[in-house]
Enzyme design. Structure first.
Site, PDB file in Angstrom:
ATOM      1  N   GLU A 205       0.824  -1.214   0.000  1.00  0.00           N
ATOM      2  CA  GLU A 205       0.000   0.000   0.000  1.00  0.00           C
ATOM      3  C   GLU A 205       0.859   1.266   0.000  1.00  0.00           C
ATOM      4  OE1 GLU A 205      -2.868  -0.659   3.207  1.00  0.00           O
ATOM      5  OE2 GLU A 205      -4.159  -1.701   1.778  1.00  0.00           O
TER       6      GLU A 205
ATOM      7  N   ASP B 285      -8.684  -8.994   3.699  1.00  0.00           N
ATOM      8  CA  ASP B 285      -8.454  -7.924   4.666  1.00  0.00           C
ATOM      9  C   ASP B 285      -9.546  -7.874   5.733  1.00  0.00           C
ATOM     10  OD1 ASP B 285      -7.252  -5.793   5.856  1.00  0.00           O
ATOM     11  OD2 ASP B 285      -7.853  -4.311   4.363  1.00  0.00           O
TER      12      ASP B 285
ATOM     13  N   GLU C 235     -13.031  -2.458  11.608  1.00  0.00           N
ATOM     14  CA  GLU C 235     -13.004  -1.727  10.338  1.00  0.00           C
ATOM     15  C   GLU C 235     -14.107  -2.173   9.382  1.00  0.00           C
ATOM     16  OE1 GLU C 235      -9.221  -1.890   8.356  1.00  0.00           O
ATOM     17  OE2 GLU C 235      -9.955  -0.807   6.600  1.00  0.00           O
TER      18      GLU C 235
HETATM   19  C1  GCV Z   1      -2.790   0.408   8.409  1.00  0.00           C
HETATM   20  C2  GCV Z   1      -6.223  -2.073   5.308  1.00  0.00           C
HETATM   21  C3  GCV Z   1      -6.656  -0.851   6.046  1.00  0.00           C
HETATM   22  C4  GCV Z   1      -5.507   0.119   6.195  1.00  0.00           C
HETATM   23  C5  GCV Z   1      -4.352  -0.608   6.916  1.00  0.00           C
HETATM   24  C6  GCV Z   1      -3.974  -1.820   6.080  1.00  0.00           C
HETATM   25  C7  GCV Z   1      -2.868  -2.639   6.721  1.00  0.00           C
HETATM   26  O1  GCV Z   1      -5.942  -1.774   3.981  1.00  0.00           O
HETATM   27  O2  GCV Z   1      -7.733  -0.258   5.389  1.00  0.00           O
HETATM   28  O3  GCV Z   1      -5.947   1.211   6.956  1.00  0.00           O
HETATM   29  O4  GCV Z   1      -3.254   0.235   7.094  1.00  0.00           O
HETATM   30  O5  GCV Z   1      -5.108  -2.640   5.927  1.00  0.00           O
HETATM   31  O6  GCV Z   1      -3.199  -3.632   7.360  1.00  0.00           O
HETATM   32  O7  GCV Z   1      -1.719  -2.296   6.590  1.00  0.00           O
END
Ligand code: GCV
Length: 712
Positions: free
Chosen positions: A319, A398, A426
């Site tokens: 990411e 996720d 989340e």
């Molecule tokens: C901390 C998902 C979440 C992100 C998070 C990522 C991760 O994509 O939406 O906020 O980043 O996971 O676990 O690194």
């Protein structure tokens, strides 16, 4: 010391103010702050237990954690019984609780025979009554102060749950050595994916001055057996990159000191590119000598400031975070370079496997995000240093409300791993919806990977690693913030609690953990106990039934991930598609005709998933494209299942409000109101989910609901 206080005694207690020198448990009895450590006493009306406890405490051995254990016990017994136990310097009379660190089974007066002592791990404990020359005493023995501390919390749990008997014998060891919490806290005080206020560690790019809240947090963690914490976000931005510099290290050390008193090691998330951002080098190439020596010096500096520092958590090449790919190096080369720097000091590298292409073309049906962690890391199995652990999310996507267990967990044979969960909700209602996560996590622990033949469950892989002296661990993204009740939704505390209990012992059932939590948090009135436990146990299923169907996941609003948006991620770059059209939906992940993901599992699991007839129905759309008219095992068509489950789910969400409302007189008024408001929002919002999802699929398929309910 007879335990029989009134259920609502805690309503009348004074407000306590925590400070750093004394353990002063209560702040506000109706705020949720005390969580499961209120020690409110046993409910008289619904008495399920009464037991005479020893009135004095005797400690044997020397260790700061033994002192913590003694103080916690003293304080809790005072709250439970109204009487402060005496700390005595010899167990002269019967009626003492003996807290002892037994370094070896050599003492002639030892109450623990050698074969029993041999069964104890370094953090395990034994609780039993023993007859001394002077009488009967209650014994908590362990090899370390940490073990005694966990034994004390276990004893207090037994007392409150009414399961401490005269013939008690409990010998427990944790399933794995590293039981961790990850905070996604940024230095400005914001928490990525936080739903309970701001950080308890940071504000305005500084450490928070009043550390008492961190101490209270450490107590909560230790009480459920957790022993490691990462205080900053895995997305390490510019300011946070400086946490490993002299500007912040002394402050990190102060926080580490608090955690240390509760047996908790402190870790930091680091920026893989630190050599460039704070080190003035022009590369972060892991094979570069300058990079290696920069990290070696950095490790030395950190361990000089925090001698028991745990190590680094690293999100690299994920990411948009930097990583070794930039230099044509692989993850093993990146992780091992850091590991070499930390190794002389006993530090660990925890390297995340959440690595996938987040700039995918949605038209591309070959690239599958589900394959990514497996494909990136399986070829590297056996190449990681001994002090590296790969941190693997429980599912391949996720933290969705339902997804299969990551095949990487049962694939790796020669690499240490940490299993990652997400407590912060989340994708499971953001602590505005009730969603007790223990059943979901139990499914992960109980999943048979067949790695070493039948019976290779995730829990057994973890315990097997521990038994063979390999590093292993469990971690989770924390769900707490500076809201007075820690978790926003009071009932979301149950997720924090059950995470720790399962990380200690995955064999516990979701129900027994829920009951423990309810009793310790709200008392043991039978109606209340049954109702709240029942609400918790059905909540995951309820949430699942009105959100995305049969394992397909997502369907949420982009970025914030709250609320229904069926096509929210359908035409995006994040690799998360449902592929619905007018005939059906689901992703074909078979080897025969799809993305091949099903084949990443060991046999027979791969075969089970490959075939739509044997694929567990709750994961059907994750693995297969299914037509709306196709019949499910229930005899219903897929489309009818979608309609029915959504209507049922929202109906059950409304029932949660009614169930909670019926307990008004049994609950502290503010707690009652806070939870009622959240449940009311959930009920309303579940209807939004139901109507949006049902309307979407009605419009796509043109097939009406056979019960004629309103669809828009
Ligand atoms: C901390 C998902 C979440 C992100 C998070 C990522 C991760 O994509 O939406 O906020 O980043 O996971 O676990 O690194």
């Amino acid at each position: 010391m007879q335990i029989a206080l009134k259920e609502r005694d805690f309503m009348k207690t004074n407000l306590g103010r925590s400070n750093m020198n004394t353990i002063n448990i209560r702040r506000h009895p109706d705020s949720g702050y005390d969580a499961w450590l209120a020690f409110a006493g046993i409910d008289k009306d619904g008495t399920i237990y009464s037991h005479t406890l020893p009135e004095s405490i005797y400690t044997f051995g020397r260790d700061p954690l033994l002192d913590t254990a003694r103080d916690e016990l003293k304080c809790a017994l005072k709250l439970l019984t109204g009487k402060m136990p005496k700390v005595v310097d010899s167990p002269a009379k019967s009626g003492s609780i003996l807290l002892e660190i037994l370094a070896g089974p050599v003492r002639t007066d030892s109450f623990v025979p050698e074969e029993e002592w041999n069964k104890l791990g370094s953090e395990g404990y034994i609780i039993k009554y023993c007859n001394t020359a002077s009488g009967k005493n209650l014994l908590i023995t362990a090899k370390t102060g940490a073990g005694v501390l966990y034994g004390v919390y276990a004893l207090l749990r037994l007392v409150q749950c009414g399961t401490l008997t005269q013939d008690i014998y409990l010998l427990e060891n944790p399933v794995t050595g590293l039981r961790m919490l990850n905070h996604w806290d940024n230095l400005d005080g914001k928490i990525e994916r936080g739903y309970a206020g701001s950080s308890i560690f940071f504000e305005d790019n500084k450490f928070i001055m009043d550390l008492s809240r961190i101490r209270d947090y450490a107590r909560l963690m230790a009480s459920i057996g957790l022993n490691a914490v990462v205080m900053n976000n895995v997305n390490v931005h510019k300011t946070e990159t400086n946490l490993i510099t002299s500007a912040f290290l002394p402050k990190v050390a102060k926080v580490a000191e608090i955690f240390r008193k509760y047996g908790i090691k402190t870790f930091l998330s680091i920026n893989y590119c630190s050599t460039m951002e704070i080190g003035k080098l022009d590369t972060a190439d892991p094979l570069d000598e300058g990079v290696k020596s920069w990290w070696a010096n950095k490790a030395k500096e950190i361990f000089e400031t925090i001698p028991d520092f745990g190590g680094f958590l690293v999100k690299a090449d994920s990411e948009f975070r930097p990583g070794p790919f930039t230099y044509g190096r692989n993850h093993a080369e990146g992780a091992n370079m850091l590991a070499a720097a930390l190794e002389p000091f006993g530090g660990l590298v925890i390297w995340r496997c959440f690595v996938y292409n987040c700039t995918q073309d949605w038209r591309d049906r070959v690239t599958d995000r589900a394959n990514a962690a497996y494909d990136n890391f399986m070829p590297l199995d056996g190449l990681f240093a001994d002090n590296v652990l790969l941190q693997i999310k429980s599912g391949p996507m996720d933290f969705q409300v339902r997804e299969p267990v990551s095949p990487l967990l049962g694939g790796l044979k020669k690499t240490n791993f940490v299993l990652e969960f997400q407590i912060t909700q989340e994708y499971t209602g953001q602590q505005r919806h009730l969603c007790y996560l223990a059943p979901l996590w139990k499914d992960v622990f109980d999943f048979d990977t067949y790695r070493d033949g039948a019976g290779s469950t995730i829990a057994s892989l973890l315990s097997g690693a521990a038994a063979s002296g390999r590093l292993s661990g469990i971690t989770a993204v924390a769900n707490i913030g500076n809201d007075m009740n820690w978790t926003g939704h009071d009932l979301a505390q149950a997720n924090f609690y059950c995470y720790g209990r399962l990380a200690w012992n995955p064999g516990l059932s979701s129900e027994e953990i829920a009951k423990e939590w309810v009793i310790q948090t709200f008392g043991c009135n039978p109606h209340l106990l049954d109702t709240i436990t029942g609400m918790l146990l059905e909540s995951h299923h309820i949430y699942e039934s009105y959100t995305s169907p049969l394992g397909i996941g997502w369907m949420v609003n982009p970025n914030q991930h709250y609320g229904p948006n069926v096509d929210g991620y359908e035409y995006s770059a994040w690799g998360t598609y449902h592929r619905a059209d007018h005939e059906g939906l689901g992703v074909d992940r078979t080897v025969a005709a799809g993305t091949g993901y099903a084949g990443r599992y060991n046999k027979p699991v791969s075969e089970l998933y490959e075939n739509p007839k044997t694929c567990p129905e709750e994961l059907l759309l994750f693995f297969h494209r299914v037509l709306y008219k196709q019949k499910l095992k229930s005899g219903k068509t897929l489309i009818q299942h979608i309609y029915d489950s959504h209507f049922e789910g929202t109906g059950k969400a409304e029932q949660l409000v009614i169930k909670w409302s019926g307990m008004k007189d049994l609950l502290p008024p503010q707690t009652f109101e806070r939870v009622l408001n959240r449940l009311a929002e959930q009920a309303k919002h579940s209807k939004e989910w139901c109507d949006v999802v049902n309307s979407y699929f009605y419009r796509k398929s043109g097939i009406p609901d056979n019960k004629g309910r309103q669809i828009y």
